[in-house]
Design an enzyme around this catalytic site. Structure first.
Site, PDB file in Angstrom:
ATOM      1  N   LYS A  54      -2.516   5.734  -2.164  1.00  0.00           N
ATOM      2  CA  LYS A  54      -3.296   4.539  -1.798  1.00  0.00           C
ATOM      3  C   LYS A  54      -4.733   4.660  -2.322  1.00  0.00           C
ATOM      4  O   LYS A  54      -5.336   3.680  -2.758  1.00  0.00           O
ATOM      5  CB  LYS A  54      -3.283   4.353  -0.274  1.00  0.00           C
ATOM      6  CG  LYS A  54      -1.900   3.959   0.275  1.00  0.00           C
ATOM      7  CD  LYS A  54      -1.790   4.097   1.792  1.00  0.00           C
ATOM      8  CE  LYS A  54      -0.364   3.884   2.270  1.00  0.00           C
ATOM      9  NZ  LYS A  54      -0.171   4.100   3.713  1.00  0.00           N
ATOM     10  N   GLN A  98      -3.098   6.262   9.094  1.00  0.00           N
ATOM     11  CA  GLN A  98      -1.774   6.663   8.601  1.00  0.00           C
ATOM     12  C   GLN A  98      -0.898   7.165   9.756  1.00  0.00           C
ATOM     13  O   GLN A  98      -1.327   7.972  10.576  1.00  0.00           O
ATOM     14  CB  GLN A  98      -1.927   7.755   7.524  1.00  0.00           C
ATOM     15  CG  GLN A  98      -0.642   8.141   6.822  1.00  0.00           C
ATOM     16  CD  GLN A  98      -0.040   7.006   5.993  1.00  0.00           C
ATOM     17  OE1 GLN A  98      -0.739   6.135   5.486  1.00  0.00           O
ATOM     18  NE2 GLN A  98       1.267   7.005   5.850  1.00  0.00           N
ATOM     19  N   ASP A 121      -2.790  -3.067   7.593  1.00  0.00           N
ATOM     20  CA  ASP A 121      -1.392  -2.659   7.774  1.00  0.00           C
ATOM     21  C   ASP A 121      -0.583  -3.755   8.462  1.00  0.00           C
ATOM     22  O   ASP A 121       0.652  -3.740   8.434  1.00  0.00           O
ATOM     23  CB  ASP A 121      -1.331  -1.400   8.656  1.00  0.00           C
ATOM     24  CG  ASP A 121      -1.025  -0.140   7.860  1.00  0.00           C
ATOM     25  OD1 ASP A 121      -0.363  -0.248   6.814  1.00  0.00           O
ATOM     26  OD2 ASP A 121      -1.454   0.941   8.307  1.00  0.00           O
TER      27      ASP A 121
HETATM   28  N1  GUN Z   1       3.645   5.489   7.690  1.00  0.00           N
HETATM   29  C1  GUN Z   1       4.760   5.078   7.035  1.00  0.00           C
HETATM   30  N2  GUN Z   1       4.557   3.852   6.519  1.00  0.00           N
HETATM   31  C2  GUN Z   1       3.308   3.485   6.847  1.00  0.00           C
HETATM   32  C3  GUN Z   1       2.526   2.331   6.582  1.00  0.00           C
HETATM   33  O1  GUN Z   1       2.942   1.350   5.953  1.00  0.00           O
HETATM   34  N3  GUN Z   1       1.250   2.352   7.094  1.00  0.00           N
HETATM   35  C4  GUN Z   1       0.775   3.387   7.805  1.00  0.00           C
HETATM   36  N4  GUN Z   1      -0.476   3.299   8.273  1.00  0.00           N
HETATM   37  N5  GUN Z   1       1.461   4.470   8.063  1.00  0.00           N
HETATM   38  C5  GUN Z   1       2.736   4.516   7.584  1.00  0.00           C
END
Ligand code: GUN
Length: 294
Positions: A54, A98, A121
């Site tokens: 990211k 995350q 998100d």
């Molecule tokens: N963990 C697995 N997928 C995601 C996601 O799309 N966003 C976040 N913040 N954590 C994750």
């Protein structure tokens, strides 16, 4: 006939080019550089890898990003205080925590502390609710990426029967809410299957589009899919593989090699949904900056 392989990598690259143009315009017209802050707690290898992807994508597109890393034993109070500070920080239009978080931290409490207008998100209950009524600030990245993959590969879900296997809050449930809307690129008949489904194959065999999102390696087999169906594989499973330097390889939730002989189209793992998730996060961050400077 062998299936078309839908390349998430290619479609993601196309969207990233579009986003670069939007970022340039925001910088020139409004003097705004979109900002994304990512918070990671602990050293879970998958989380380290996702956050790094990211961060790289942000740089490529021209988004300013920072990653804040806390040790595994960080308290919920410390994390909540940081989120509240970031809510007020004008440099950041998007905040991402995350997941998964360590067990001693209540993830819902942390997600609820994020300003819904910075919740790139799309996990805050306000955005979950707004998604259901069809007007979210942000759509969750993975299901939004699945929709974009379908539409941009010429497999629009409109009028189709989509069977989603898996009811997670991150993928299955929001994808259901996206595809059922009376909107372009949606308007599908949606069935959601889960561990309580009695005869999964009898449902998936009726699908025009199968979405495999149950987190179980190769769970969707060729006999569960009708001829000419489209299969979107959201699974990311690490399987031990001594021939790889890392010691593992990635496989999806569908049996790609067998299904590609009978499906109309299928996404690979890796190179399918994965790059789309990262790219839709970038799209949400640009949207957050646009909303802020409108
Ligand atoms: N963990 C697995 N997928 C995601 C996601 O799309 N966003 C976040 N913040 N954590 C994750």
């Amino acid at each position: 006939m062998a299936a078309e392989i839908i390349s998430g990598t290619e479609i993601a690259a196309q969207i990233r080019e579009e986003l670069k143009g939007k970022v340039k315009e925001l910088k020139e017209r409004k003097g705004t550089t979109p900002g994304l802050v990512m918070v990671r707690v602990g050293e879970d290898p998958a989380s380290v890898s996702y956050v790094s992807a990211k961060s790289k994508a942000s740089e490529e597109i021209g988004i300013y990003s920072e990653t804040i890393v806390f040790p595994e034993d960080t308290t919920e109070e410390v994390l909540l205080a940081k989120v509240e500070e970031l809510d007020k920080d004008p440099k950041f239009h998007g905040i991402l925590v995350q997941l998964p978080l360590p067990k001693h931290i209540n993830a819902d409490k942390v997600l609820n502390a994020i300003d819904p207008r910075k919740d790139v998100d799309g996990f805050h209950p306000v955005n979950v609710g707004k998604l259901l009524i069809g007007e979210p600030y942000f759509m969750p990245c993975t299901p939004h990426g699945v929709q974009e993959l379908l539409v941009r590969s010429g497999n629009s879900p409109e009028g189709k029967h989509v069977v989603i296997c898996g009811r997670s809050n991150i993928v299955g449930k929001p994808l259901m809410a996206i595809l059922v809307q009376k909107k372009k690129g949606a308007n599908a008949t949606v069935t959601v299957c889960h561990t309580g489904t009695k005869d999964l194959a009898s449902v998936t065999k009726n699908a025009d589009i199968v979405v495999a999102a149950m987190g179980s390696p190769k769970a969707i087999t060729a006999d569960m899919v009708k001829d000419g169906a489209v299969v979107i594989d959201v699974g990311v499973n690490r399987i031990p593989d001594e021939t790889k330097k890392s010691g593992f390889r990635l496989v999806g939730d569908s049996d790609f090699d067998a299904i590609k002989e009978k499906a109309k189209a299928i996404t690979p793992v890796p190179g399918g949904v994965g790059p789309m998730t990262v790219t839709m996060l970038m799209a949400n961050t640009v949207r957050a900056a646009e909303m802020h400077s409108a």
